[in-house]
Design a protein around this motif. Structure first.
Motif, PDB file in Angstrom:
ATOM      1  N   TYR A  21       3.815   4.219  -1.052  1.00 19.29           N
ATOM      2  CA  TYR A  21       4.041   5.127  -2.184  1.00 19.29           C
ATOM      3  C   TYR A  21       4.925   4.499  -3.262  1.00 19.29           C
ATOM      4  N   ALA A  72       0.811  -1.222   0.000  1.00 14.47           N
ATOM      5  CA  ALA A  72       0.000   0.000   0.000  1.00 14.47           C
ATOM      6  C   ALA A  72       0.840   1.266   0.000  1.00 14.47           C
ATOM      7  N   ASP A 104       0.411  -6.050   3.444  1.00 15.62           N
ATOM      8  CA  ASP A 104       0.406  -4.703   4.013  1.00 15.62           C
ATOM      9  C   ASP A 104      -0.663  -4.655   5.090  1.00 15.62           C
ATOM     10  N   PHE A 107      -2.359  -2.154   5.782  1.00 18.14           N
ATOM     11  CA  PHE A 107      -3.431  -1.354   5.197  1.00 18.14           C
ATOM     12  C   PHE A 107      -3.963  -2.071   3.961  1.00 18.14           C
ATOM     13  N   ASP A 108      -5.268  -1.988   3.734  1.00 16.76           N
ATOM     14  CA  ASP A 108      -5.863  -2.769   2.649  1.00 16.76           C
ATOM     15  C   ASP A 108      -6.214  -1.932   1.414  1.00 16.76           C
ATOM     16  N   SER A 109      -5.670  -0.716   1.318  1.00 14.53           N
ATOM     17  CA  SER A 109      -5.905   0.105   0.121  1.00 14.53           C
ATOM     18  C   SER A 109      -4.881  -0.277  -0.951  1.00 14.53           C
ATOM     19  N   VAL A 110      -5.079  -1.439  -1.524  1.00 14.83           N
ATOM     20  CA  VAL A 110      -4.086  -1.996  -2.449  1.00 14.83           C
ATOM     21  C   VAL A 110      -4.726  -2.348  -3.791  1.00 14.83           C
ATOM     22  N   GLY A 111      -5.709  -1.540  -4.224  1.00 15.25           N
ATOM     23  CA  GLY A 111      -6.329  -1.772  -5.521  1.00 15.25           C
ATOM     24  C   GLY A 111      -5.343  -1.698  -6.669  1.00 15.25           C
TER      25      GLY A 111
END
Length: 310
Positions: A12, A10, A33, A35-39
């Motif tokens: 930069y 996730a 990660d 965090f799950d913002s891994v689109g």
């Protein structure tokens, strides 16, 4: 085709690694990660398994190994203070590591990793992309062959604006990032050492959360440097253009043009690593020593007024 896992999906810098894995015709089998913002994974490896818990990620890699799937590389894009631990995990899994810079925060971490690398038989690689930039390579070649009477005079300025989020994130915590000189400057110090030889003097004039300046003397160069994440430090002409980053290196008052050519340097880094030509522990050692000293040496006020190059 080699199998990769990636830690820090996730972050930069992760898309550059994902792109490099894909464009070197390799496969990502798992990513991690908290965090799950891994689109972003959908753009490169939509079938890769994803985990938010290290334990499940590690267990999954073990299951793949027992089923006969070889893990060849682990790419590490995590916060700086976690690099050491995640490199160790990669080597324990029987994989080579590809880690973002700085490889570690302290010189003694390098010594410990040397032992683990030797014991495991696997290799630790790091991304030092400036060594692969055509303009930087050309400068090194020029310095290597030029019979100069005396040392080069170098001015380095790098201002890359960051918002209020920076202080709240791990990057604003020096114990986790190493501070500004480590976080945004380490690859410049590596480049300078690579071109101009061993460090002979390291002086710091300014060391604040959002900016730092100092003087480095190498075997073949005297370097004044200034780093900042504060947009107020940008030159007026850069602000007028609406740009938020300013990068300048002059050698004997001649500007080195290297503003372009950065787009594919991670790809080139991966190509070299896959050929067995990656940059390893010994390549990283000197820059880690430089930033460690910058964090810890006493600040000198002598000559400070000459360091601000705007």
């Amino acid at each position: 085709m080699k199998n990769f896992a990636l830690i820090g999906a996730a972050g930069y810098i992760a898309p550059r690694h994902l792109k490099a894995i894909k464009e070197t015709n390799n496969n990502l089998i798992a990513a991690l990660d908290k965090f799950d913002s891994v689109g972003v994974l959908d753009s490169y490896f939509p079938k890769a398994d994803f985990f938010v818990e290290f334990e499940r990620f590690d267990r999954h890699l073990e299951k793949l190994k027992r089923a006969g799937t070889q893990l060849d590389y682990v790419s590490i894009c995590t916060p700086n203070y976690l690099h050491d631990s995640h490199i160790r995990m990669a080597l324990r899994r029987g994989a080579d590591a590809i880690c973002e810079k700085p490889l570690v925060l302290n010189p003694w971490n390098i010594d410990a990793l040397k032992d683990i690398q030797k014991e495991s038989g696997n290799k630790i690689n790091t991304i030092l992309q400036l060594r692969l930039h055509p303009s930087i390579i050309a400068l090194k070649n020029k310095v290597d062959i030029e019979d100069k009477n005396g040392k080069y005079d170098v001015d380095l300025t790098y201002i890359t604006s960051r918002g209020n989020w920076y202080d709240i994130s791990w990057k604003g915590d020096e114990s986790k990032s190493g501070g500004i000189a480590t976080n945004i400057g380490v690859h410049f110090y590596d480049m300078l050492y690579w071109i101009f030889g061993e460090v002979q003097e390291n002086i710091v004039y300014l060391r604040e959360k959002d900016k730092a300046s100092g003087y480095l003397e190498f075997k073949n160069a005297r370097v004044r440097w200034f780093l900042s994440i504060n947009e107020d430090d940008l030159p007026k002409e850069i602000k007028i253009k609406g740009q938020r980053t300013f990068r300048s290196i002059t050698i004997d008052n001649q500007e080195l043009e290297f503003s372009s050519g950065f787009t594919d340097l991670h790809n080139v880094s991966y190509q070299e690593i896959l050929k067995g030509n990656g940059f390893g522990l010994s390549d990283s050692e000197e820059s880690i020593k430089i930033v460690h000293e910058i964090r810890n040496i006493a600040i000198s006020k002598i000559g400070e007024k000459h360091l601000f190059l705007k």
